[in-house]
Write an enzyme that holds these catalytic residues in place. Structure first.
Site, short mmCIF file in Angstrom:
data_model
loop_
_atom_site.label_atom_id
_atom_site.label_comp_id
_atom_site.label_asym_id
_atom_site.label_seq_id
_atom_site.Cartn_x
_atom_site.Cartn_y
_atom_site.Cartn_z
N CYS A 241 12.60 -9.33 4.67
CA CYS A 241 12.16 -9.50 3.27
C CYS A 241 11.71 -8.14 2.76
O CYS A 241 12.51 -7.21 2.67
CB CYS A 241 11.07 -10.56 3.16
SG CYS A 241 9.59 -10.27 4.17
N ARG A 246 7.24 -12.74 4.56
CA ARG A 246 8.00 -13.93 4.13
C ARG A 246 9.08 -14.27 5.15
O ARG A 246 9.38 -15.43 5.41
CB ARG A 246 8.64 -13.67 2.76
CG ARG A 246 7.70 -13.71 1.60
CD ARG A 246 8.39 -13.32 0.30
NE ARG A 246 8.66 -11.90 0.20
CZ ARG A 246 9.31 -11.30 -0.79
NH1 ARG A 246 9.80 -12.04 -1.77
NH2 ARG A 246 9.50 -10.01 -0.82
#
Lengths: 283, 150
Positions: A241, A246
């Protein structure tokens, strides 16, 4: 929707389970958040806090803590080698899965994530306290940090790209297309180029989460990753990410909920790749 | 140690306390402010709050409103709709208690880096930018209110 049929259900516990184990000496509940005040504002009774910046990252180098630092972190939080650690936190468990992932670098496999995280606990009106617990110090013995199983570095990613390996970019579509250098509502984070790593498919992390912060069902996850995007459990997959938080959520989904055996998280992510000289980029 | 001369007078006391506090004391102080946070009175705005007043950088679903104060300064009101937006509530309460009724000139002098002075350098870039966005939008609406009254 059942959560019991995930590939490795032992890595996920419910809010009910946590409520029943608040006083279990063999369990340590750990809160990991983005908001620095959230734990202090009230947390699950008995939970300790592990901060992704000050506890998990090296203070100088861009890297995680050393074996000795991990042993100290565990010992001062009263976590022994046999303690079952349960993570939860804000932002749909981004930082909880990130902390869980860092723990796997040191092989602490007695660990799980609380499904739904802090959001679900709060939605259910469960108890929160501002009392900070204290546990007797332990003498935790960590194994040497083993990065290669779950962590990918830039040279490995480049080799992976050159061999047309599978990549999942979990950022927002705008970031993936190179229209944004950061997620919507977040700041510019110093990447000189926008776009994505060649060959990556864009599956935003949030597609794996329900509104209450819980993970989607096994059937829904299979439909998302396998039927819609063509991934399969036998593949060697790298997730990334912006800084790896994430993508640790997606790494957790693929590894523990769908049972993929070869998934690595590239924590250098776009803040590294988008600044590297000479590496290929797609838009 | 922070050079307080760069900050408006209203912030000196809290920054002096924070500069001398341990991390846990700092958190306690900030939580006190968070607990004292007051939302937006109904005579100013009602839910759903207009998108034009939302702090786009902030994930805590924050809205900022201003009005001319009786003393000629500017009153402002901040809504933090995300129940997990504890830090945003603390910042909003500090801003309200320090600057409500202040002149535009004083509000213009609130530095965005105040966020890091209050919350420490460990605040994530995303969180920091969200809270800096609150200060930015407050200045924007303060200017609009001031200009509207000219």
């Amino acid at each position: 929707m059942s959560t019991q049929n995930y590939a490795r259900p032992e890595a996920l516990v419910s809010t009910d389970w946590v409520a029943e184990h608040l006083n279990d000496p063999d369990v340590r509940i750990v809160e990991s958040n983005e908001d620095p005040l959230l734990y202090s504002s009230g947390h699950i009774p008995g939970a300790v806090q592990i901060d992704w910046v000050s506890d998990l990252n090296d203070a100088v180098r861009r890297d995680y803590l050393s074996k000795e630092q991990f042993e100290e972190l565990m010992s001062r939080n009263g976590i022994s080698n046999d303690t079952f650690v349960v993570f939860y936190g804000d932002k749909n468990n981004w930082w909880a899965t990130y902390a869980f992932w860092v723990f796997q670098l040191f092989g602490h496999t007695k660990a799980a994530v609380m499904n739904g995280g802090r959001k679900k606990w709060e939605l259910e009106g469960r108890e929160l306290t501002r009392e900070v617990p204290s546990y007797p110090r332990t003498e935790y013995k960590a194994q040497a940090r083993t990065d290669y199983k779950v962590r990918a570095f830039r040279d490995q990613v480049l080799a992976h790209v050159n061999s047309h390996g599978a990549l999942i970019d979990v950022r927002s579509p705008g970031e993936f297309r190179g229209e944004l250098l950061h997620m919507p509502d977040y700041p510019q984070e110093g990447s000189l180029r926008g776009g994505h790593i060649p060959g990556a498919k864009n599956i935003p992390w949030s597609k794996a989460a329900n509104d209450d912060g819980t993970f989607k069902s096994l059937e829904e996850l299979r439909a998302l990753y396998e039927q819609e995007n063509g991934f399969s459990p036998d593949q060697d997959i790298i997730t990334y990410c912006r800084i790896g938080e994430r993508s640790s959520h997606t790494w957790f989904v693929l590894t523990y909920l769908l049972g993929y055996n070869n998934v690595r998280n590239y924590d250098g992510s776009w803040t590294e790749w988008g600044n590297l000289v000479g590496v290929p980029i797609e838009k | 140690m922070t050079d307080l001369s760069q900050y408006p007078e209203e912030l000196h006391e809290i920054l002096e306390i924070i500069n001398e506090s341990s991390t846990s004391e700092r958190h306690e102080l900030l939580l006190d402010y968070s607990d004292r946070f007051q939302g937006v009175p109904e005579h100013i705005a009602t839910r759903p709050y207009p998108e034009s007043h939302r702090v786009v950088e902030c994930e805590s679903d924050v809205y900022v409103f201003t009005e001319k104060a009786d003393n000629g300064g500017i009153n402002f009101y901040i809504a933090v709709e995300n129940p997990q937006g504890v830090s945003s509530r603390a910042l909003s309460a500090i801003l309200s208690e320090s600057f409500n009724g202040a002149s535009l000139e004083t509000i213009e002098r609130i530095p965005e880096t105040l966020v890091f002075e209050l919350f420490g350098r460990n605040v994530s870039m995303g969180k920091g930018a969200g809270m800096m966005g609150i200060i930015r939008l407050l200045k924007h609406f303060a200017r609009q209110t001031y200009q509207g009254d000219k």
